[in-house]
Design a protein around this motif. Structure first.
Motif, PDB file in Angstrom:
ATOM      1  N   LEU A  10       0.834  -1.212   0.000  1.00 54.99           N
ATOM      2  CA  LEU A  10       0.000   0.000   0.000  1.00 54.99           C
ATOM      3  C   LEU A  10       0.864   1.255   0.000  1.00 54.99           C
ATOM      4  N   ALA A  11       1.947   1.232   0.782  1.00 57.98           N
ATOM      5  CA  ALA A  11       2.829   2.396   0.833  1.00 57.98           C
ATOM      6  C   ALA A  11       3.443   2.648  -0.533  1.00 57.98           C
ATOM      7  N   VAL A  20       1.295   6.682  -6.843  1.00 57.94           N
ATOM      8  CA  VAL A  20       0.263   7.655  -7.222  1.00 57.94           C
ATOM      9  C   VAL A  20       0.799   9.076  -7.080  1.00 57.94           C
ATOM     10  N   ALA A  21       1.518   9.314  -5.964  1.00 59.36           N
ATOM     11  CA  ALA A  21       2.073  10.659  -5.744  1.00 59.36           C
ATOM     12  C   ALA A  21       3.045  11.026  -6.857  1.00 59.36           C
ATOM     13  N   MET A  37       5.654   1.712  -8.769  1.00 57.89           N
ATOM     14  CA  MET A  37       4.491   1.128  -9.454  1.00 57.89           C
ATOM     15  C   MET A  37       4.674  -0.382  -9.606  1.00 57.89           C
ATOM     16  N   ILE A  38       5.834  -0.777 -10.147  1.00 58.20           N
ATOM     17  CA  ILE A  38       6.100  -2.195 -10.345  1.00 58.20           C
ATOM     18  C   ILE A  38       6.230  -2.904  -8.998  1.00 58.20           C
ATOM     19  N   LEU A  94      11.351   0.119   1.030  1.00 56.01           N
ATOM     20  CA  LEU A  94      10.068  -0.564   1.221  1.00 56.01           C
ATOM     21  C   LEU A  94      10.105  -1.954   0.604  1.00 56.01           C
ATOM     22  N   LEU A  95      10.858  -2.085  -0.516  1.00 56.49           N
ATOM     23  CA  LEU A  95      10.921  -3.389  -1.183  1.00 56.49           C
ATOM     24  C   LEU A  95      11.821  -4.351  -0.423  1.00 56.49           C
ATOM     25  N   LEU A  96      12.960  -3.847   0.054  1.00 58.78           N
ATOM     26  CA  LEU A  96      13.983  -4.759   0.568  1.00 58.78           C
ATOM     27  C   LEU A  96      14.020  -4.874   2.085  1.00 58.78           C
TER      28      LEU A  96
END
Lengths: 124, 321
Positions: B6-7, B13-14, B51-52, B314-316
């Motif tokens: 979600l983050a 989007v931002a 996005m991805i 956020l991904l890692l």
């Protein structure tokens, strides 16, 4: 001694100015008549012609001996192709060429005009 | 993994809308074009990444606790042809979406690079036949063309500055030198690569109006950067005058402006971001606006770094924790 690139240009000029097809010897004669290198070798002319043929600027007629050469398109047509790319408004062309000043809208003309000679108007 | 997803989606989007819109409307980029170009690149990269990443992280939720374990488990399940418990259609859609979007963006960039290089080599061949070397400016070539054009054809080893006869006719020697310095700056600073990347981005996301805005903004910033290089050699007034002359000449209004006209005196009162590029560049040159201060630059660069670090973290982060 002229570079191959410069020779390609003068050979194309000869073909563009010619009325019909030319053999390589005729091309060489005209180059020399135009003030070109007196010692220009026949093989050099043939090399230049085959390079131009590879780039699709020249077509060779192999049906007779000697081979005859002609320009694929006129100078004007090539120039139009070039300028279409330079002046073309297609935005993806931006990736190819960075122009000093891009497309100008009619609405900008008055403002630009005022910039250059507006001082004269003010004294009125 | 849902909060991370979600983050990332919120960040995407931002970065897809309000942030680039604000940057495109801001006034400071004209005072620090190089910094603004870095921010634009950070926005584009971080936008794509989030996005991805958002799709990927959501799609991997049933497979594992974090990205690394999720990907390993996804591979295992793909090899075995099985699905873990809790894997639903939305998860599959998200995963396919992530893969498709990533492949789409990369392929488009590659395609744009191949096309541009082909188009450039054809242009170079045409130029070799149709233009002649400029005896007065080494490295420049002259085109027998009435429209006043100047452009730079970038090349891997050697770039060419092309000037038209029409340009030589309307510019004096001083103005011409300014134009050439401007074009050489494009070549030296490899600006075509930036335009290529943003052009590819725009083409791959045609339903995404911000990409067009980004390309337009980047195109103007690149011109301003080249102006800044040229004004080291020519005065601002001379450079501004040559921009105005070429713009007018292109429009076919090839009148003979008063020589030495003072461009600064006659500017329209306000020029916003919506004004055409030529006018904005002139305004910027003659108003002699202060370059952005150190604090502003540091803030913008720090924001760019943060833009890239946040989606990466956020991904890692869950995998490293």
């Amino acid at each position: 001694m002229a570079t191959l690139g410069e020779l390609e240009r003068v050979v194309m000029d000869v073909l563009w100015d010619a009325d019909g097809d030319l053999s390589s010897n005729e091309i060489r004669d005209r180059l020399q008549a135009n003030g070109g290198d007196r010692n220009l070798a026949a093989t050099t002319v043939l090399t230049v012609l085959s390079r131009l043929e590879q780039k699709d600027f020249v077509r060779r007629d192999r049906a007779q001996r000697p081979h005859l050469y002609r320009a694929v398109m006129s100078r004007e047509a090539h120039m139009a192709e070039l300028m279409h790319e330079v002046l073309g408004s297609a935005p993806d062309r931006k990736a190819v060429l960075a122009r000093f000043v891009g497309q100008v809208q009619p609405s900008d003309v008055a403002a630009l005009r005022a910039l250059l000679d507006g001082a004269g108007d003010r004294t009125r | 993994m849902l909060p991370a997803s979600l983050a990332l989606a919120a960040l995407a989007v931002a970065l897809a809308w309000p942030v680039p819109l604000a940057l495109a409307r801001a006034a400071w980029p004209a005072r620090a074009p190089a910094v603004a170009l870095i921010v634009w690149q950070a926005i584009a990269l971080a936008g794509g990444l989030s996005m991805i990443g958002s799709l990927l992280v959501f799609g991997l939720t049933p497979f594992g606790e974090d990205l690394v374990r999720g990907l390993a488990s996804l591979l295992q399940h793909l090899l075995n042809g099985t699905l873990p418990e809790g894997a639903t259609l939305p998860h599959t859609f998200a995963l396919s979406g992530a893969v498709l979007l990533a492949v789409h963006l990369v392929l488009n960039l590659m395609l744009a690079a191949v096309r541009a290089s082909r188009s450039r080599s054809r242009h170079r061949q045409l130029l070799a036949l149709l233009s002649r070397p400029d005896p007065e400016h080494p490295g420049a070539r002259l085109l027998d063309e009435a429209a006043p054009v100047a452009y730079c054809l970038p090349g891997a080893t050697r770039s060419v500055t092309v000037l038209s006869d029409g340009l030589l006719e309307i510019l004096d020697a001083e103005e011409l030198a300014a134009v050439i310095a401007h074009e050489e700056a494009h070549a030296r600073q490899r600006h075509h690569l930036l335009l290529l990347a943003f052009g590819a981005w725009r083409r791959s996301l045609p339903w995404f109006p911000i990409a067009t805005r980004a390309l337009d903004a980047v195109a103007v910033l690149v011109e301003m950067l080249a102006d800044d290089r040229a004004r080291r050699q020519a005065s601002e007034a001379v450079l501004a005058r040559s921009i105005a002359r070429v713009a007018l000449g292109l429009d076919g209004v090839a009148g003979r402006p008063r020589p030495g006209a003072d461009v600064a005196e006659n500017l329209p009162e306000t020029l916003g971001a919506s004004e055409p590029a030529a006018l904005r560049r002139i305004e910027r040159l003659v108003s002699a606006a202060e370059p952005l201060g150190v604090m502003g630059r540091v803030t913008a660069l720090a924001a760019s770094a943060a833009l890239l670090l946040v989606p990466t973290a956020l991904l890692l982060a869950p995998a490293l924790a």
